[in-house]
Scaffold this active site. Structure first.
Site, PDB file in Angstrom:
ATOM      1  CB  CYS A   3     -28.625   7.354  50.391  1.00  0.00           C
ATOM      2  SG  CYS A   3     -29.292   8.210  48.953  1.00  0.00           S
ATOM      3  CB  CYS A   6     -27.711   4.751  47.661  1.00  0.00           C
ATOM      4  SG  CYS A   6     -26.550   6.089  47.296  1.00  0.00           S
ATOM      5  CG  ASP A  29     -42.175  10.710  42.192  1.00  0.00           C
ATOM      6  OD1 ASP A  29     -41.209  11.492  42.273  1.00  0.00           O
ATOM      7  OD2 ASP A  29     -42.996  10.556  43.112  1.00  0.00           O
ATOM      8  CG  HIS A  45     -24.830   9.628  47.716  1.00  0.00           C
ATOM      9  ND1 HIS A  45     -26.172   9.499  48.019  1.00  0.00           N
ATOM     10  CD2 HIS A  45     -24.398  10.734  48.373  1.00  0.00           C
ATOM     11  CE1 HIS A  45     -26.533  10.476  48.840  1.00  0.00           C
ATOM     12  NE2 HIS A  45     -25.471  11.232  49.069  1.00  0.00           N
ATOM     13  CG  ASN A  85     -37.360  20.278  43.273  1.00  0.00           C
ATOM     14  OD1 ASN A  85     -37.535  21.263  42.566  1.00  0.00           O
ATOM     15  ND2 ASN A  85     -38.270  19.321  43.407  1.00  0.00           N
ATOM     16  N   GLY A  91     -37.450  22.586  47.867  1.00  0.00           N
ATOM     17  CA  GLY A  91     -38.273  21.440  48.235  1.00  0.00           C
ATOM     18  C   GLY A  91     -37.610  20.096  48.013  1.00  0.00           C
ATOM     19  CB  THR A  93     -38.178  15.423  50.104  1.00  0.00           C
ATOM     20  OG1 THR A  93     -38.415  14.727  48.882  1.00  0.00           O
ATOM     21  CG2 THR A  93     -39.145  16.583  50.231  1.00  0.00           C
ATOM     22  CG  HIS A  96     -29.058   9.765  45.342  1.00  0.00           C
ATOM     23  ND1 HIS A  96     -28.311   8.643  45.666  1.00  0.00           N
ATOM     24  CD2 HIS A  96     -28.996   9.878  43.991  1.00  0.00           C
ATOM     25  CE1 HIS A  96     -27.818   8.099  44.551  1.00  0.00           C
ATOM     26  NE2 HIS A  96     -28.221   8.834  43.517  1.00  0.00           N
ATOM     27  CG  HIS A  98     -34.115  13.336  42.892  1.00  0.00           C
ATOM     28  ND1 HIS A  98     -33.538  13.635  44.102  1.00  0.00           N
ATOM     29  CD2 HIS A  98     -35.325  13.949  42.895  1.00  0.00           C
ATOM     30  CE1 HIS A  98     -34.365  14.382  44.811  1.00  0.00           C
ATOM     31  NE2 HIS A  98     -35.457  14.604  44.092  1.00  0.00           N
TER      32      HIS A  98
HETATM   33  P1  5GP Z   1     -37.776  15.950  45.690  1.00  0.00           P
HETATM   34  O1  5GP Z   1     -38.939  16.434  46.499  1.00  0.00           O
HETATM   35  O2  5GP Z   1     -36.585  15.632  46.572  1.00  0.00           O
HETATM   36  O3  5GP Z   1     -37.412  16.832  44.530  1.00  0.00           O
HETATM   37  O4  5GP Z   1     -38.251  14.612  45.011  1.00  0.00           O
HETATM   38  C1  5GP Z   1     -38.273  13.394  45.664  1.00  0.00           C
HETATM   39  C2  5GP Z   1     -39.261  12.531  44.942  1.00  0.00           C
HETATM   40  O5  5GP Z   1     -39.064  11.206  45.351  1.00  0.00           O
HETATM   41  C3  5GP Z   1     -40.717  12.879  45.248  1.00  0.00           C
HETATM   42  O6  5GP Z   1     -41.396  13.228  44.037  1.00  0.00           O
HETATM   43  C4  5GP Z   1     -41.271  11.604  45.890  1.00  0.00           C
HETATM   44  O7  5GP Z   1     -42.601  11.319  45.499  1.00  0.00           O
HETATM   45  C5  5GP Z   1     -40.304  10.551  45.402  1.00  0.00           C
HETATM   46  N1  5GP Z   1     -40.120   9.432  46.323  1.00  0.00           N
HETATM   47  C6  5GP Z   1     -39.923   9.495  47.667  1.00  0.00           C
HETATM   48  N2  5GP Z   1     -39.768   8.263  48.180  1.00  0.00           N
HETATM   49  C7  5GP Z   1     -39.892   7.406  47.135  1.00  0.00           C
HETATM   50  C8  5GP Z   1     -39.824   5.971  47.033  1.00  0.00           C
HETATM   51  O8  5GP Z   1     -39.622   5.247  48.005  1.00  0.00           O
HETATM   52  N3  5GP Z   1     -39.982   5.431  45.788  1.00  0.00           N
HETATM   53  C9  5GP Z   1     -40.212   6.211  44.685  1.00  0.00           C
HETATM   54  N4  5GP Z   1     -40.363   5.583  43.510  1.00  0.00           N
HETATM   55  N5  5GP Z   1     -40.267   7.557  44.737  1.00  0.00           N
HETATM   56  C10 5GP Z   1     -40.100   8.138  45.956  1.00  0.00           C
HETATM   57 ZN    ZN Z   2     -27.574   8.129  47.543  1.00  0.00          ZN
END
Ligand code: 5GP
Ligand code: ZN
Length: 118
Positions: A3, A6, A29, A45, A85, A91, A93, A96, A98
Site C-alpha cells: 500500500c 502505508c 500531495d 491501514h 473520495n 475517483g 485512486t 488507503h 485519506h
Molecule cells: P484520491 O484520488 O485517491 O482521492 O487521492 C489520491 C491522491 O494521492 C492524489 O491527489 C494524488 O496526487 C496523490 N498521490 C498519489 N501518489 C502519490 C505519492 O506518491 N506521493 C504523494 N505525496 N501524493 C501522491
Molecule cells: Zn495502507
C-alpha cells in the site's frame, strides 16, 4: 501489504511531511490541485471511508484534530476544505483512507465543484 500510503506513513517512500503524531501522518500531495493541497492519513491501514467502523472511527477524529492544527500552524485563517473520495465513482485512486486538505484559493461549491458528471 503493498500500500503506497502505508509505505509513505512508514517513511519507506519519501514525502514532504507537514504533520505527524502517533496516529496520523500529513504530507503534501504530489499533484496539487490548489495552492495548498495536503493529504492527511491514519497510520493504520483503512481502505476507505466505507470501512470506517466503531472500532476505528476514533482515527477519523484524530485526522480532523490534525487538520485544525495544520490550519493554525500554516495560517489558513481564510478557510480550508477537507474531502475524502471513496470508491471508483468518487475517483479514489489510493485505497488507503485519506483526506485532502485544500486551501489558498476561493473555492466554488455546487455541481461543477463537487459532483462532476459526464
Ligand atoms: P484520491 O484520488 O485517491 O482521492 O487521492 C489520491 C491522491 O494521492 C492524489 O491527489 C494524488 O496526487 C496523490 N498521490 C498519489 N501518489 C502519490 C505519492 O506518491 N506521493 C504523494 N505525496 N501524493 C501522491
Ligand atoms: Zn495502507
Amino acid at each position: 501489504m503493498d500500500c503506497l500510503f502505508c509505505k509513505i506513513a512508514a517513511g519507506e517512500i519519501p514525502s514532504t511531511k507537514v504533520y505527524e503524531d502517533e496516529y496520523v501522518y500529513g504530507f503534501k500531495d504530489i499533484a496539487p490541485i490548489a495552492p495548498v493541497h495536503y493529504l492527511i492519513i491514519p497510520k493504520e491501514h483503512i481502505s476507505g471511508a466505507s470501512e470506517i467502523t466503531a472500532d476505528n472511527s476514533a482515527l477519523v477524529a484524530k485526522v480532523f484534530e490534525a487538520a485544525a492544527k495544520i490550519a493554525k500552524s500554516e495560517g489558513l485563517e481564510s478557510g480550508f476544505r477537507v474531502i475524502t473520495n471513496c470508491g471508483d465513482d468518487a475517483g479514489q485512486t489510493v485505497k488507503h483512507l485519506h483526506f485532502h486538505l485544500l486551501a489558498g484559493v476561493k473555492m466554488g461549491w455546487g455541481s461543477e465543484a463537487v459532483c462532476p458528471v459526464e
